[in-house]
Design a protein around this motif. Structure first.
Motif, mmCIF file in Angstrom:
data_model
loop_
_atom_site.group_PDB
_atom_site.id
_atom_site.type_symbol
_atom_site.label_atom_id
_atom_site.label_comp_id
_atom_site.label_asym_id
_atom_site.label_seq_id
_atom_site.Cartn_x
_atom_site.Cartn_y
_atom_site.Cartn_z
ATOM 1 N N SER A 151 -9.173 -41.444 5.080
ATOM 2 C CA SER A 151 -10.494 -40.761 4.830
ATOM 3 C C SER A 151 -10.070 -39.371 4.189
ATOM 4 O O SER A 151 -11.269 -38.617 3.744
ATOM 5 C CB SER A 151 -11.362 -40.846 5.866
ATOM 6 O OG SER A 151 -11.059 -40.084 7.210
ATOM 7 N N MET A 152 -9.023 -38.879 4.255
ATOM 8 C CA MET A 152 -8.914 -37.406 3.785
ATOM 9 C C MET A 152 -9.015 -37.097 2.342
ATOM 10 O O MET A 152 -9.032 -35.891 2.018
ATOM 11 C CB MET A 152 -7.482 -37.004 4.547
ATOM 12 C CG MET A 152 -7.384 -36.723 5.769
ATOM 13 S SD MET A 152 -8.751 -35.755 6.698
ATOM 14 C CE MET A 152 -8.315 -34.220 5.905
ATOM 15 N N ASP A 153 -8.946 -37.855 1.701
ATOM 16 C CA ASP A 153 -9.029 -37.813 0.168
ATOM 17 C C ASP A 153 -10.421 -37.230 -0.066
ATOM 18 O O ASP A 153 -10.707 -36.303 -0.903
ATOM 19 C CB ASP A 153 -9.103 -39.203 -0.609
ATOM 20 C CG ASP A 153 -7.692 -39.735 -0.892
ATOM 21 O OD1 ASP A 153 -6.844 -38.687 -0.758
ATOM 22 O OD2 ASP A 153 -7.563 -40.820 -1.084
ATOM 23 N N TYR A 154 -11.704 -37.687 0.727
ATOM 24 C CA TYR A 154 -12.949 -37.256 0.415
ATOM 25 C C TYR A 154 -13.204 -35.855 1.269
ATOM 26 O O TYR A 154 -13.872 -35.048 1.009
ATOM 27 C CB TYR A 154 -14.033 -38.034 0.681
ATOM 28 C CG TYR A 154 -15.270 -37.796 -0.297
ATOM 29 C CD1 TYR A 154 -15.213 -37.886 -1.493
ATOM 30 C CD2 TYR A 154 -16.305 -37.636 0.600
ATOM 31 C CE1 TYR A 154 -16.367 -37.310 -2.219
ATOM 32 C CE2 TYR A 154 -17.546 -37.112 -0.005
ATOM 33 C CZ TYR A 154 -17.589 -36.914 -1.418
ATOM 34 O OH TYR A 154 -18.634 -36.527 -2.203
ATOM 35 N N TRP A 155 -12.527 -35.779 2.589
ATOM 36 C CA TRP A 155 -12.815 -34.791 3.368
ATOM 37 C C TRP A 155 -12.162 -33.621 2.662
ATOM 38 O O TRP A 155 -12.705 -32.417 2.885
ATOM 39 C CB TRP A 155 -12.192 -34.862 4.674
ATOM 40 C CG TRP A 155 -13.032 -35.345 5.604
ATOM 41 C CD1 TRP A 155 -12.954 -36.569 6.168
ATOM 42 C CD2 TRP A 155 -14.087 -34.991 6.230
ATOM 43 N NE1 TRP A 155 -13.909 -36.973 7.343
ATOM 44 C CE2 TRP A 155 -14.870 -35.839 7.233
ATOM 45 C CE3 TRP A 155 -15.161 -33.857 6.054
ATOM 46 C CZ2 TRP A 155 -16.038 -35.897 7.825
ATOM 47 C CZ3 TRP A 155 -16.370 -33.695 6.786
ATOM 48 C CH2 TRP A 155 -16.841 -34.670 7.580
ATOM 49 N N ALA A 156 -11.226 -33.708 1.807
ATOM 50 C CA ALA A 156 -10.419 -32.493 1.016
ATOM 51 C C ALA A 156 -11.479 -31.933 -0.078
ATOM 52 O O ALA A 156 -11.259 -31.109 -0.516
ATOM 53 C CB ALA A 156 -9.345 -33.048 0.577
ATOM 54 N N VAL A 157 -12.781 -32.652 -0.278
ATOM 55 C CA VAL A 157 -13.567 -32.003 -1.549
ATOM 56 C C VAL A 157 -15.054 -31.997 -0.818
ATOM 57 O O VAL A 157 -15.783 -31.626 -1.826
ATOM 58 C CB VAL A 157 -13.482 -32.894 -2.647
ATOM 59 C CG1 VAL A 157 -11.736 -32.843 -3.254
ATOM 60 C CG2 VAL A 157 -13.709 -34.425 -2.414
ATOM 61 N N VAL A 158 -15.339 -32.568 0.325
ATOM 62 C CA VAL A 158 -16.836 -32.747 0.560
ATOM 63 C C VAL A 158 -17.476 -31.288 0.874
ATOM 64 O O VAL A 158 -18.686 -31.285 0.261
ATOM 65 C CB VAL A 158 -17.092 -33.528 1.843
ATOM 66 C CG1 VAL A 158 -16.511 -32.669 3.082
ATOM 67 C CG2 VAL A 158 -18.381 -33.788 1.996
ATOM 68 N N ALA A 159 -16.659 -30.426 1.201
ATOM 69 C CA ALA A 159 -17.297 -28.889 1.411
ATOM 70 C C ALA A 159 -17.983 -28.407 -0.042
ATOM 71 O O ALA A 159 -18.671 -27.852 -0.400
ATOM 72 C CB ALA A 159 -16.695 -28.020 1.951
ATOM 73 N N THR A 160 -16.907 -28.639 -1.103
ATOM 74 C CA THR A 160 -17.170 -28.203 -2.584
ATOM 75 C C THR A 160 -18.340 -28.959 -3.073
ATOM 76 O O THR A 160 -19.198 -28.528 -3.669
ATOM 77 C CB THR A 160 -16.013 -28.427 -3.267
ATOM 78 O OG1 THR A 160 -14.917 -27.645 -2.894
ATOM 79 C CG2 THR A 160 -16.229 -28.073 -4.737
ATOM 80 N N ASP A 161 -18.350 -30.212 -2.669
ATOM 81 C CA ASP A 161 -19.438 -31.216 -3.338
ATOM 82 C C ASP A 161 -20.636 -30.890 -2.665
ATOM 83 O O ASP A 161 -21.645 -30.743 -3.625
ATOM 84 C CB ASP A 161 -19.205 -32.578 -3.031
ATOM 85 C CG ASP A 161 -18.141 -33.086 -4.286
ATOM 86 O OD1 ASP A 161 -17.487 -32.518 -4.844
ATOM 87 O OD2 ASP A 161 -17.523 -34.349 -4.059
ATOM 88 N N TYR A 162 -20.887 -30.645 -1.453
ATOM 89 C CA TYR A 162 -22.141 -29.997 -0.891
ATOM 90 C C TYR A 162 -22.655 -28.758 -1.481
ATOM 91 O O TYR A 162 -23.661 -28.668 -1.878
ATOM 92 C CB TYR A 162 -21.727 -29.788 0.461
ATOM 93 C CG TYR A 162 -23.251 -29.237 1.264
ATOM 94 C CD1 TYR A 162 -24.301 -30.347 1.116
ATOM 95 C CD2 TYR A 162 -23.287 -27.856 1.594
ATOM 96 C CE1 TYR A 162 -25.411 -29.612 2.010
ATOM 97 C CE2 TYR A 162 -24.407 -27.181 1.937
ATOM 98 C CZ TYR A 162 -25.632 -28.101 2.121
ATOM 99 O OH TYR A 162 -26.772 -27.738 2.523
ATOM 100 N N LEU A 163 -21.678 -27.739 -1.619
ATOM 101 C CA LEU A 163 -22.147 -26.353 -2.345
ATOM 102 C C LEU A 163 -22.701 -26.747 -3.538
ATOM 103 O O LEU A 163 -23.785 -26.231 -3.913
ATOM 104 C CB LEU A 163 -21.046 -25.403 -2.160
ATOM 105 C CG LEU A 163 -20.475 -25.034 -0.818
ATOM 106 C CD1 LEU A 163 -19.516 -24.081 -0.912
ATOM 107 C CD2 LEU A 163 -21.782 -24.363 0.107
ATOM 108 N N LYS A 164 -22.003 -27.697 -4.465
ATOM 109 C CA LYS A 164 -22.284 -27.701 -5.794
ATOM 110 C C LYS A 164 -23.759 -28.569 -5.701
ATOM 111 O O LYS A 164 -24.606 -28.169 -6.797
ATOM 112 C CB LYS A 164 -21.272 -28.568 -6.427
ATOM 113 C CG LYS A 164 -19.963 -27.925 -6.997
ATOM 114 C CD LYS A 164 -19.257 -28.843 -7.696
ATOM 115 C CE LYS A 164 -18.155 -28.258 -8.179
ATOM 116 N NZ LYS A 164 -16.826 -28.862 -8.668
ATOM 117 N N SER A 165 -24.050 -29.447 -4.582
ATOM 118 C CA SER A 165 -25.301 -29.882 -4.647
ATOM 119 C C SER A 165 -26.332 -29.065 -4.368
ATOM 120 O O SER A 165 -27.514 -29.344 -4.847
ATOM 121 C CB SER A 165 -25.116 -30.966 -3.593
ATOM 122 O OG SER A 165 -25.455 -30.630 -2.438
ATOM 123 N N VAL A 166 -26.282 -28.103 -3.800
ATOM 124 C CA VAL A 166 -27.268 -26.936 -3.446
ATOM 125 C C VAL A 166 -27.026 -25.736 -4.290
ATOM 126 O O VAL A 166 -27.650 -24.628 -3.952
ATOM 127 C CB VAL A 166 -27.147 -26.671 -2.014
ATOM 128 C CG1 VAL A 166 -27.645 -27.773 -1.002
ATOM 129 C CG2 VAL A 166 -25.819 -25.883 -1.585
#
Length: 212
Positions: A17-32
């Motif tokens: 699952s690390m592929d997505y944990w490696a980008v989820v914080a960035t994706d969240y910030l972009k979403s807000v």
């Protein structure tokens, strides 16, 4: 290996699952609509959500941030993750040898219970310890110490199973025995990981080693 207690990380150690944990914080910030700071995903993974939130998006209530990130990850877990090769056989082998097992993870308890239940391995663990509940990320040894105290096993025969080099360093620096687990996201650090571990499980050996 003489082992009486096993403390497992989840993401990158038990599940792919690390592929997505490696980008989820960035994706969240972009979403807000917040421009992600440099190394924000590493900061999130290594220091935990609470510490990351305080530095990165303190104007958004913590519970809102938590809900947003875990909503993204829940969808990912539901549709994309699988066990790493050999995991279930190894857990069965450890249980057959009477090894006590628990989890020490940076992932929220609700998600841990859900994904490991879906994958059929939740039953192997007697407790779940999360960095959120302990109050410290894995740059500190507290979550591992708390887990071993719960297991009640001897320090010399208790091993932490981890894939992330920063967590492996924490174990090494604090005299905690550690089994490094190969993950493609930390492949560039493989030689350093091996040098810090008591044992190392690479991609080809999967989870196969002898238990005394």
């Amino acid at each position: 290996m003489k082992i009486t207690g096993a403390i497992f990380d989840m993401d990158g150690t038990l599940i792919d699952s690390m592929d997505y944990w490696a980008v989820v914080a960035t994706d969240y910030l972009k979403s807000v609509r917040i421009e992600p700071p440099r190394d924000t995903d590493r900061d999130y993974l290594e220091n935990g959500m609470k510490s990351w939130h305080e530095r990165t998006c303190p104007d958004i209530p913590y519970e809102e941030v938590s809900k947003g990130i875990y909503g993204i990850m829940e969808n990912y877990y539901d549709n994309n993750v699988s066990l790493k090769d050999g995991v279930k056989d190894m857990l069965e082998k450890l249980r057959a040898h009477g090894v006590k097992m628990c989890l020490a993870t940076a992932t929220d308890r609700v998600l841990v219970e859900k994904v490991l239940g879906q994958l059929g391995i939740l039953e192997y663990f007697t407790a779940i310890f999360t960095t959120k509940e302990v109050g410290f990320g894995k740059r500190y040894p507290f979550i591992y110490e708390r887990a071993r105290e719960f297991l009640g096993t001897d320090r010399e025969t208790t091993y932490v199973f981890e894939d992330a080099i920063y967590a492996i360093k924490t174990c090494h620096q604090n005299g905690i025995k550690v089994v490094g687990v190969y993950d493609k996201n930390s492949y560039a650090e493989k030689e350093e990981v091996i040098s810090l571990c008591n044992y190392y499980i690479d991609k080809t050996s999967k989870y196969q080693f002898e238990i005394e």
